[in-house]
Design an enzyme around this catalytic site. Structure first.
Site, mmCIF file in Angstrom:
data_model
loop_
_atom_site.group_PDB
_atom_site.id
_atom_site.type_symbol
_atom_site.label_atom_id
_atom_site.label_comp_id
_atom_site.label_asym_id
_atom_site.label_seq_id
_atom_site.Cartn_x
_atom_site.Cartn_y
_atom_site.Cartn_z
ATOM 1 N N LYS A 158 -8.035 59.739 18.712
ATOM 2 C CA LYS A 158 -6.713 59.232 18.823
ATOM 3 C C LYS A 158 -6.481 57.958 18.259
ATOM 4 C CE LYS A 158 -4.889 57.271 22.525
ATOM 5 N NZ LYS A 158 -5.385 55.950 22.880
ATOM 6 N N HIS A 170 -10.683 61.127 25.170
ATOM 7 C CA HIS A 170 -11.648 60.959 25.867
ATOM 8 C C HIS A 170 -11.742 61.280 27.320
ATOM 9 C CE1 HIS A 170 -10.059 57.003 26.635
ATOM 10 N NE2 HIS A 170 -10.709 56.825 27.669
ATOM 11 N N LYS A 192 -14.277 62.939 31.098
ATOM 12 C CA LYS A 192 -14.323 62.326 32.304
ATOM 13 C C LYS A 192 -14.644 63.538 33.647
ATOM 14 C CE LYS A 192 -11.364 58.504 31.588
ATOM 15 N NZ LYS A 192 -12.113 57.426 31.607
ATOM 16 N N GLU A 222 -4.320 49.779 34.577
ATOM 17 C CA GLU A 222 -5.589 48.837 33.963
ATOM 18 C C GLU A 222 -5.236 47.526 34.454
ATOM 19 O OE1 GLU A 222 -7.279 50.364 30.081
ATOM 20 O OE2 GLU A 222 -5.007 50.414 29.768
ATOM 21 N N ASP A 264 0.472 54.909 23.623
ATOM 22 C CA ASP A 264 -1.063 54.622 23.552
ATOM 23 C C ASP A 264 -1.784 55.715 24.719
ATOM 24 O OD1 ASP A 264 -3.467 53.450 23.241
ATOM 25 O OD2 ASP A 264 -3.240 52.170 25.198
ATOM 26 N N HIS A 318 -3.628 60.851 27.212
ATOM 27 C CA HIS A 318 -4.254 61.113 28.616
ATOM 28 C C HIS A 318 -3.605 61.375 29.660
ATOM 29 C CE1 HIS A 318 -7.087 58.911 25.996
ATOM 30 N NE2 HIS A 318 -6.629 57.718 26.075
ATOM 31 N N LYS A 344 -0.721 47.913 31.349
ATOM 32 C CA LYS A 344 -1.845 46.954 31.336
ATOM 33 C C LYS A 344 -1.652 45.795 32.293
ATOM 34 C CE LYS A 344 -3.847 48.442 27.182
ATOM 35 N NZ LYS A 344 -4.922 49.159 27.390
HETATM 36 C C1 BG6 Z 1 -7.453 54.089 25.128
HETATM 37 C C2 BG6 Z 1 -6.367 53.188 24.971
HETATM 38 O O1 BG6 Z 1 -7.324 55.486 24.518
HETATM 39 O O2 BG6 Z 1 -7.659 54.465 26.762
HETATM 40 C C3 BG6 Z 1 -6.561 52.086 25.500
HETATM 41 O O3 BG6 Z 1 -6.078 53.149 23.626
HETATM 42 C C4 BG6 Z 1 -6.935 52.239 27.090
HETATM 43 O O4 BG6 Z 1 -5.479 51.310 25.502
HETATM 44 C C5 BG6 Z 1 -8.122 53.250 27.372
HETATM 45 O O5 BG6 Z 1 -7.296 51.101 27.906
HETATM 46 C C6 BG6 Z 1 -8.324 53.589 28.860
HETATM 47 O O6 BG6 Z 1 -9.444 54.245 28.937
HETATM 48 P P1 BG6 Z 1 -10.209 54.423 30.267
HETATM 49 O O7 BG6 Z 1 -11.224 55.539 29.944
HETATM 50 O O8 BG6 Z 1 -10.616 52.902 30.384
HETATM 51 O O9 BG6 Z 1 -9.443 54.936 31.343
#
Ligand code: BG6
Length: 511
Positions: free
Chosen positions: A169, A199, A203, A237, A256, A261, A361
Site C-alpha cells: 500500500k 498488513h 494480524k 496511535e 492512509d 486497514h 495519530k
Molecule cells: C500503515 C500506515 O499502513 O499502518 C501508518 O501507513 C500506520 O501510518 C500503520 O502507522 C499502522 O500499523 P500498525 O500495525 O502499527 O497498526
C-alpha cells in the site's frame, strides 16, 4: 529420530508444509519495510521451517554494494529487528541463499540483466523458476516495475512455474489512480498473480474475527440489526508521523488508513458467512459489504465525516510537537491526522446499524479495537434502575496491543439492594497461546509463496474501498479545513468527533 527432525516434524504439524520452492526478489531491498518487516519475517518463517530448502532471496536496490556487504547488512537487520542472536544457524541458512542485485528500477535494461541472475539461482538452489517479486518501492514505481518485468519476460508463467507480484500500500492515491494502477498491472499480470497486501490481515487478531464469528454457534444468531445497536471501530496511535512527513502530508489519515486497514475490519465484522474459506468465496463476501456501504452525498460528508489535525500536546507523558512542526510537513499543512466517519451498510443484516470508525495519530492511547454494542434490555424489572442506566452489553474484539476479546454484561452487586454493576469477561491471547515473535508479515509471505490469496485484496475490493472514501476526499479538497489544528496531541481527537456520536445519543468508548 534426531531431535532436530522431531522438532521439524512438530513444527510442520503445527503450521503446515513448507512453502513452494521459489526465489523472492525484493525491489526496495534497502528500505525500512525490508529491514523491519520482510527480513525478520523470512527469518521467523525459516525458524519455523516454513521456507523450503529450495529458497533464495534476491535484494534489489539502487545502491552499489557487493553481495558480501549486503549479506552483512541483512545479518545486522536480522539481529536488530528480528532478534537473531549470535551464533544463528537460521541466519547462516538464509544468508547462504541471499543475493544482491543493484540497479535503477526505472531502467528497463536491469530487468534483462536480472533474468540470467535468476536463472543462475534456479540452477544453484532448485528454485524452479518460481519468482515472488515484492514491490517495496516508492508507490509511484509500482506500475512501471510490473511493466518492465512483463517486457523482460519475467512475469510469464509458462512451463509449470509461477510468477507472483506483491504490491504494497498505498494502492493508488484515490479512486482514479487505483483504477489506472489496476489497469497497468492487469496488462501484464493475471489477477491471480497479483497480491495486494494489507498488513492488517496478517494480524492474528484480525484473522480471528472470522474464526470467532464462524466457528462459534452462539454469536452469529445475534450478529445483526435486531440485537446490535451500533459498531465502533477505533484505530488510535500515540505516535505522530515520525520521519514519514513527506509521504503523510500528501496522504493524510483518510487515505492512509481507511480504504485499506479500517475497511478490512469493517468487512470482516459485517460480512455474511462465506460458502467456504476459499480465496474468492471470502473475498466475494467482503466485496459485497464494500459495495453495500452507502456512498456519501456531498452534504452527508458535512454531517457524517470529521477531520482533525493534532496541535501541541503530550505523548506518553512528554511534551509533543504540533503536526505542522514535524519534519517534512508543510508549516501551514491542511492535512488531516484524524478522521472519523459514520458509515451505513445497506443490507438486511445491517440496515440502521451505524458503523462509526475513527483513526488518528497522536491520540491518547495506542489501541485498535472493534466494539460491538448490543441493544439494551427491552424492559427493566429492577426497582430504581431505569433502563437508560443499564449499561448495554458490549463485545470488544481487541486487535492490538492487548490482543483478546471481552464481553461486558450486568451483574448484581452483592448486598441487600439490587444494584447492577458492569463486569467484563475477558479472554487474553497471551494467557492461552503465549506469544510467538511475529511481525504480522509471516503469514502473508507464506500465503504468497503457497498461492493462497484469501488475505489479499482483489482489484474490485481496492476500487470499492476507494469509492467509500472518495466523496469525503472530494468535499474536503473543495472545502479546506478552517480550524486546524483542532485536537491536542495525546487527546481522543477533535470535539467534532464526539459530536458526531452525540447527535445519535451515543458516545465513543475511550478505553
Ligand atoms: C500503515 C500506515 O499502513 O499502518 C501508518 O501507513 C500506520 O501510518 C500503520 O502507522 C499502522 O500499523 P500498525 O500495525 O502499527 O497498526
Amino acid at each position: 529420530m534426531s531431535e532436530s527432525t522431531a522438532e521439524a516434524l512438530a513444527t510442520l504439524e503445527r503450521h503446515g508444509r513448507p512453502a513452494d520452492r521459489c526465489a523472492m526478489v525484493i525491489f526496495g531491498a534497502s528500505g525500512d519495510l525490508t529491514k523491519r518487516k520482510l527480513l525478520p519475517s523470512l527469518y521467523h518463517l525459516a525458524q519455523q521451517r516454513l521456507l523450503p530448502n529450495e529458497f533464495a532471496l534476491v535484494g534489489c536496490a539502487i545502491e552499489n554494494m557487493s553481495e558480501e556487504e549486503y549479506r552483512r547488512q541483512v545479518r545486522g537487520d536480522l539481529a536488530e529487528f528480528g532478534g537473531a542472536a549470535e551464533p544463528c544457524k537460521t541466519c547462516d541458512w538464509l544468508l547462504d541463499r541471499t543475493y544482491y542485485f543493484s540497479g535503477n528500477f526505472q531502467d528497463h535494461n536491469i530487468y534483462q540483466q536480472l533474468k540470467p541472475v535468476l536463472e543462475g539461482i534456479d540452477a544453484k538452489h532448485g528454485t524452479g523458476g518460481n519468482y515472488l517479486y515484492y514491490l517495496a518501492t516508492a508507490p509511484a514505481l509500482f506500475g512501471e516495475v510490473v511493466q518492465h518485468l512483463g517486457a523482460a519476460g519475467l512475469a510469464e508463467q509458462s512451463g509449470g512455474h509461477w510468477r507472483r507480484v506483491v504490491i504494497e500500500k498505498p494502492f493508488g492515491h484515490d479512486l482514479d489512480s487505483a483504477r489506472t494502477l489496476n489497469r497497468e498491472i492487469g496488462e501484464v499480470l493475471a489477477e491471480n498473480q497479483i497480491y495486494r497486501i494489507d498488513h492488517y490481515l496478517g494480524k492474528e487478531t484480525v484473522q480471528n474475527i472470522l474464526v470467532f464469528r464462524f466457528s462459534n454457534g452462539i454469536f452469529e444468531p445475534v450478529w445483526n440489526r435486531r440485537y446490535i445497536d451500533h459498531v465502533q471501530i477505533t484505530v488510535a496511535e500515540t505516535l505522530g508521523v515520525e520521519q514519514r512527513g513527506g509521504y503523510y502530508d500528501h496522504a493524510g489519515a483518510a487515505r492512509d488508513m481507511v480504504p485499506n486497514h479500517i475497511l478490512q475490519l469493517v468487512t470482516l465484522t459485517a460480512m455474511e458467512p462465506p460458502i467456504s474459506f476459499g480465496a474468492d468465496a471470502v473475498r466475494d463476501e467482503q466485496s459485497k459489504i464494500l459495495h453495500a456501504i452507502q456512498p456519501m452525498a456531498p452534504e452527508d460528508v458535512l454531517t457524517r465525516a470529521v477531520r482533525g489535525q493534532y496541535g501541541e500536546g503530550q505523548a506518553e507523558g512528554q511534551p509533543a510537537p504540533a503536526y505542522r512542526t514535524e519534519p517534512h510537513v508543510d508549516p501551514a499543512s491542511q492535512t488531516e491526522t484524524f478522521v472519523a466517519l459514520k458509515l451505513s451498510i445497506d443490507n438486511w443484516r445491517w440496515a440502521d446499524v451505524p458503523f462509526y470508525i475513527r483513526t488518528g495519530k497522536r491520540m491518547a492511547k495506542r489501541v485498535t479495537e472493534v466494539a460491538i454494542q448490543f441493544r439494551r434490555a427491552p424492559f427493566v424489572l429492577f426497582r430504581d434502575t431505569p433502563v437508560e442506566n443499564l449499561a448495554p452489553n458490549l463485545l470488544v474484539l481487541h486487535i492490538q496491543p492487548d490482543e483478546g476479546i471481552s464481553l461486558r454484561f450486568g451483574a448484581k452487586v452483592p448486598g441487600i439492594a439490587v444494584d447492577i454493576g458492569s463486569v467484563n469477561m475477558d479472554f487474553r491471547y497471551q494467557d492461552y497461546f503465549g506469544n510467538e515473535p511475529s511481525t504480522g508479515y509471516e503469514r502473508l509471505l507464506y500465503d504468497c509463496m503457497t498461492g493462497d490469496a484469501t488475505l489479499f485484496q482483489r482489484a474490485d475490493m481496492v476500487e470499492a474501498g476507494w469509492s467509500v472514501v472518495q466523496p469525503t476526499l472530494d468535499v474536503w479538497k473543495a472545502l479546506p479545513p478552517r480550524h486546524f489544528p483542532n485536537y491536542a496531541a495525546g487527546s481522543w481527537g477533535p470535539k467534532d468527533a464526539d459530536d458526531l456520536l452525540a447527535r445519535d445519543k451515543r458516545a465513543w468508548r475511550n478505553p
